[in-house]
Design a protein around this motif. Structure first.
Motif, PDB file in Angstrom:
ATOM      1  N   UNK A  73      71.161   6.678  38.690  1.00  0.00           N
ATOM      2  CA  UNK A  73      71.041   8.005  38.066  1.00  0.00           C
ATOM      3  C   UNK A  73      69.958   9.006  38.553  1.00  0.00           C
ATOM      4  N   UNK A  74      68.887   8.292  38.920  1.00  0.00           N
ATOM      5  CA  UNK A  74      67.627   9.212  39.563  1.00  0.00           C
ATOM      6  C   UNK A  74      68.149   9.966  40.756  1.00  0.00           C
ATOM      7  N   UNK A  75      69.038   9.426  41.704  1.00  0.00           N
ATOM      8  CA  UNK A  75      69.415  10.067  42.732  1.00  0.00           C
ATOM      9  C   UNK A  75      70.246  11.164  42.387  1.00  0.00           C
ATOM     10  N   UNK A  76      71.120  10.910  41.534  1.00  0.00           N
ATOM     11  CA  UNK A  76      71.938  12.149  41.171  1.00  0.00           C
ATOM     12  C   UNK A  76      71.422  13.116  40.313  1.00  0.00           C
ATOM     13  N   UNK A  77      70.752  12.894  39.143  1.00  0.00           N
ATOM     14  CA  UNK A  77      70.044  13.747  38.448  1.00  0.00           C
ATOM     15  C   UNK A  77      68.628  13.617  38.104  1.00  0.00           C
ATOM     16  N   UNK A  78      67.775  14.102  38.986  1.00  0.00           N
ATOM     17  CA  UNK A  78      66.289  14.120  38.898  1.00  0.00           C
ATOM     18  C   UNK A  78      65.960  14.263  37.319  1.00  0.00           C
ATOM     19  N   UNK A  79      66.476  15.101  36.457  1.00  0.00           N
ATOM     20  CA  UNK A  79      66.262  15.337  35.242  1.00  0.00           C
ATOM     21  C   UNK A  79      65.908  13.910  34.326  1.00  0.00           C
ATOM     22  N   UNK A  80      66.869  13.172  34.683  1.00  0.00           N
ATOM     23  CA  UNK A  80      66.710  11.968  33.794  1.00  0.00           C
ATOM     24  C   UNK A  80      65.320  11.105  33.869  1.00  0.00           C
ATOM     25  N   UNK A  81      64.788  10.866  35.252  1.00  0.00           N
ATOM     26  CA  UNK A  81      63.477  10.276  35.093  1.00  0.00           C
ATOM     27  C   UNK A  81      62.431  11.192  34.772  1.00  0.00           C
ATOM     28  N   UNK A  82      62.690  12.467  34.943  1.00  0.00           N
ATOM     29  CA  UNK A  82      61.711  13.723  34.394  1.00  0.00           C
ATOM     30  C   UNK A  82      61.424  13.687  32.919  1.00  0.00           C
ATOM     31  N   UNK A  83      62.801  13.513  32.168  1.00  0.00           N
ATOM     32  CA  UNK A  83      62.657  13.528  30.804  1.00  0.00           C
ATOM     33  C   UNK A  83      61.820  12.301  30.307  1.00  0.00           C
ATOM     34  N   UNK A  84      62.208  11.013  31.108  1.00  0.00           N
ATOM     35  CA  UNK A  84      61.824   9.765  30.846  1.00  0.00           C
ATOM     36  C   UNK A  84      60.230   9.833  30.917  1.00  0.00           C
ATOM     37  N   UNK A  85      59.772  10.347  31.786  1.00  0.00           N
ATOM     38  CA  UNK A  85      58.393  10.429  32.087  1.00  0.00           C
ATOM     39  C   UNK A  85      57.551  11.261  31.123  1.00  0.00           C
TER      40      UNK A  85
END
Lengths: 287, 408
Positions: A230-242
């Protein structure tokens, strides 16, 4: 007088015009045109916030209604254990994901159309054309700052203080999201000139995005393989998680997914800028 | 001083105010209006099939020119000949497909009515925005701000959005912005024709000032008289190619001749009355001379006996007649020869058009032969005195006169 029939039907290939675009040169031009960006941003904001009080209210309306709706329907159906969030209220969990998403969606949604909307300028003056989409990213930045009022109010109402770790991580996380957003906005705005259908597809994709991005669900509940993919496709995932780890739990974010997100965002920014500059030469022909 | 070569890296490399086009080619897609996915697919399909015919149209073909700093160049050509495309390429809005263009310095461009005005911005914001685009400091723009507002006559509207401006106001602001923000090269498209004549005069006045300051001027117009009075050099674009480049009078002369080829082929129709033959000549059958007699011979064919009101007129270009003459006669069926004699023709040397029309007199005049240019003719005579540039339009009429000077 020149004999016109001596002109060949096509130009000889050796004189073909190749626009040389250097990344550094383009950035220098862009920095020199910063006043254009600020003027366009200012203008858009002035229209939006003409009546100071009401303007701010409208800017807050969307995040507040969304948070309330999500909290009411989803917050009460998902046990908070399933979010991996201990006892953090769902409203806070939700708003921390919603704000980064809304920023991205409004920048891409408005910035993507910016060339079409400014065609009378694109057609007639010579300036780095990326000022138009980037100005709209600027507008989204200001809107997001305004919507912080809603975030603060929510934290206050839940009598929860955000963890200071979030402040430490704010700068890299914001930069990361800015890179990604600017890259996508540039790409969309340039492609839309060539393929107008994107205009119809864009709202649908953005609508899907609010569900596909971990706004209402928890990124940390994905399996590790899915998280990485997911992180490769949509960086917003890990950003929101962070954001959630640092602000809500006071924990250090997951550096692996964040690193992947950084690479992806950087590629989007560089690739988007390249695509934009490549297509820029034909904008005036097509608008 | 900052130059536009800073804005567009591959430009520049020539003196300030110079424009150098080296074998410029520009093409447009034939299906410009359809930038949708399906069109892309069709395009790719055609390409795969190896069929690229009809996909492109060349708007500029091998255009080669060098304009020195401070030159005043008039660009003429029929609609669609590539004039606006060339201006847009010089302005840096479009890019050529082949060739090289080098431009030295800042460019002020008035292309189409709104020039580079943003309709959502106010007049004030537009002035500053354009100024910063040209690389001027805000302070410098502030210094000429009042002049622009005064020129554009928008004092009361300067803080209103440009979309609420009238066409005239937008045009005035567009020209003011382009011509007052210290351009090294000023490009003026044919839009001036939209303004009223007072505004046109002020624009010409400003163009002369700018020229006097050493700015290069590139001017597109269909008003050949104005062009002749303003520009020293003419460039004639025909079907995207540079047909002629030289002193403005020569170029305009060839252009007029070329236009007349089509005017002369105009048919007078096949209504109830036809103008079968038109001839314009002097006393001995040759070309008429200034101040001497001029005869217009017409052969009229009518299908029935009727009253005719006959008009002839003379114009310099395809525009307003310089004078008209009316004749009335009852004609019989068949051919009638008519002759109009002008004893002292007040025309200066040059080429003119003869216009003809015939009406059926009555409360509502009926068109029998519509007002149309029937043929072109040449008048032989002394060249007109040169008038100061753009102060007075070159006049096609010369009147008999004498001067008296007396010291008092």
């Amino acid at each position: 007088m020149r004999a016109l029939d001596t002109i060949p039907p096509e130009p000889p290939p050796e004189i073909a015009f190749h626009r040389r675009v250097s990344l550094l040169g383009s950035v220098v031009d862009l920095v020199r045109s910063y006043e254009m960006v600020t003027t366009l941003t200012e203008r858009e904001l002035r229209i939006r916030y003409k009546q100071a009080i009401l303007g701010v209210a409208w800017a807050l309306l969307q995040p507040i209604t969304l948070v309330l709706t999500f909290t009411f329907f989803i917050g009460r159906t998902i046990p908070s254990d399933d979010l991996g969030m201990h006892n953090v209220p769902y409203a806070l969990f939700n708003v921390v994901g919603l704000i980064p998403w809304t920023f991205f969606a409004s920048a891409v949604g408005v910035g993507g159309l910016s060339l079409l909307q400014n065609l009378q300028l694109v057609n007639k003056i010579s300036c780095p054309r990326e000022v138009f989409p980037l100005a709209m990213v600027g507008v989204a930045v200001v809107d997001t700052i305004v919507s912080m009022v809603a975030v603060i109010a929510l934290f206050a109402s839940k009598q929860t203080a955000p963890h200071l770790l979030g402040v430490v991580w704010a700068v890299p996380l914001i930069l990361l999201e800015l890179m990604f957003t600017a890259g996508v906005t540039l790409t969309v705005s340039a492609l839309i000139v060539h393929v107008r259908d994107i205009r119809q597809v864009l709202p649908v994709v953005l609508q899907m995005g609010i569900v596909a991005t971990p706004v209402i669900w928890s990124f940390s509940k994905l399996t590790r393989v899915w998280q990485i993919g997911y992180s490769v496709v949509n960086p917003l995932g890990p950003v929101i998680d962070a954001w959630r780890s640092t602000i809500l739990l006071g924990r250090a974010p997951d550096l692996t997914t964040l690193a992947l997100a950084t690479v992806t965002s950087l590629l989007w920014l560089l690739g988007g800028f390249r695509i934009f500059k490549r297509l820029e030469a034909s904008f005036a022909d097509l608008l | 001083m900052r130059t536009s070569s800073d804005i567009i890296p591959s430009r520049g490399g020539v003196r300030l105010g110079a424009v150098q086009g080296d074998r410029l080619w520009k093409r447009f897609r034939a299906d410009l209006r359809k930038p949708f996915l399906i069109d892309r697919i069709e395009y790719v399909r055609d390409r795969v099939k190896g069929d690229t015919s009809g996909a492109y149209r060349w708007a500029l073909r091998d255009v080669d020119f060098t304009i020195a700093p401070g030159e005043a160049v008039g660009l003429i050509g029929a609609n669609g000949a590539g004039k606006s495309t060339l201006l847009k390429i010089i302005a840096g809005v479009m890019y050529p497909n082949a060739g090289r263009l080098r431009v030295g310095g800042r460019i002020g461009a008035l292309i189409e009515v709104r020039a580079g005005l943003h309709s959502d911005l106010t007049g004030r914001e537009n002035i500053f925005l354009y100024g910063t685009l040209l690389g001027l400091k805000r302070k410098r723009v502030a210094q000429v701000f009042d002049q622009i507002v005064e020129f554009a006559q928008i004092e009361s509207a300067v803080d209103r959005q440009v979309k609420f401006y009238s066409t005239g106001m937008q045009l005035r602001l567009g020209f003011g912005v382009a011509a007052y923000l210290e351009p090294d090269i000023l490009l003026v498209d044919e839009v001036l024709a939209v303004g009223d004549s007072a505004f046109q005069q002020r624009c010409l006045e400003r163009m002369r000032q700018v020229l006097a300051d050493g700015t290069t001027l590139l001017f597109v117009s269909h008003d050949l008289a104005t062009m002749e009075a303003t520009c020293a050099r003419g460039m004639w674009l025909r079907d995207g190619a540079l047909a002629q480049d030289g002193p403005v009078r020569e170029v305009l002369g060839s252009y007029r001749e070329w236009v007349e080829q089509f005017a002369e082929t105009l048919e007078s129709g096949d209504g109830p009355v036809r103008v079968a033959k038109v001839d314009v000549h002097g006393p001995n059958g040759g070309a008429p001379h200034s101040y001497e007699p001029l005869y217009v011979d017409l052969a009229l064919e009518s299908d029935a006996a009727r009253d005719l009101a006959l008009f002839i007129g003379v114009s310099e270009g395809p525009a307003t007649p310089i004078f008209v003459a009316r004749g009335a006669q009852r004609v019989k069926p068949g051919t009638t020869m008519a002759r109009c004699a002008i004893d002292h023709v007040p025309l200066a040397a040059g080429r003119f058009y003869l216009w003809v029309a015939a009406f059926e007199p009555g409360t509502v005049a009926t068109d029998l032969v519509p007002w149309h240019p029937a043929r072109a003719f040449e008048v032989i005579g002394p060249q007109l005195e040169d008038t100061p540039r753009a102060v007075v339009r070159l006049s096609p009429v010369q009147v008999e006169h004498h001067w008296d000077f007396e010291a008092v």
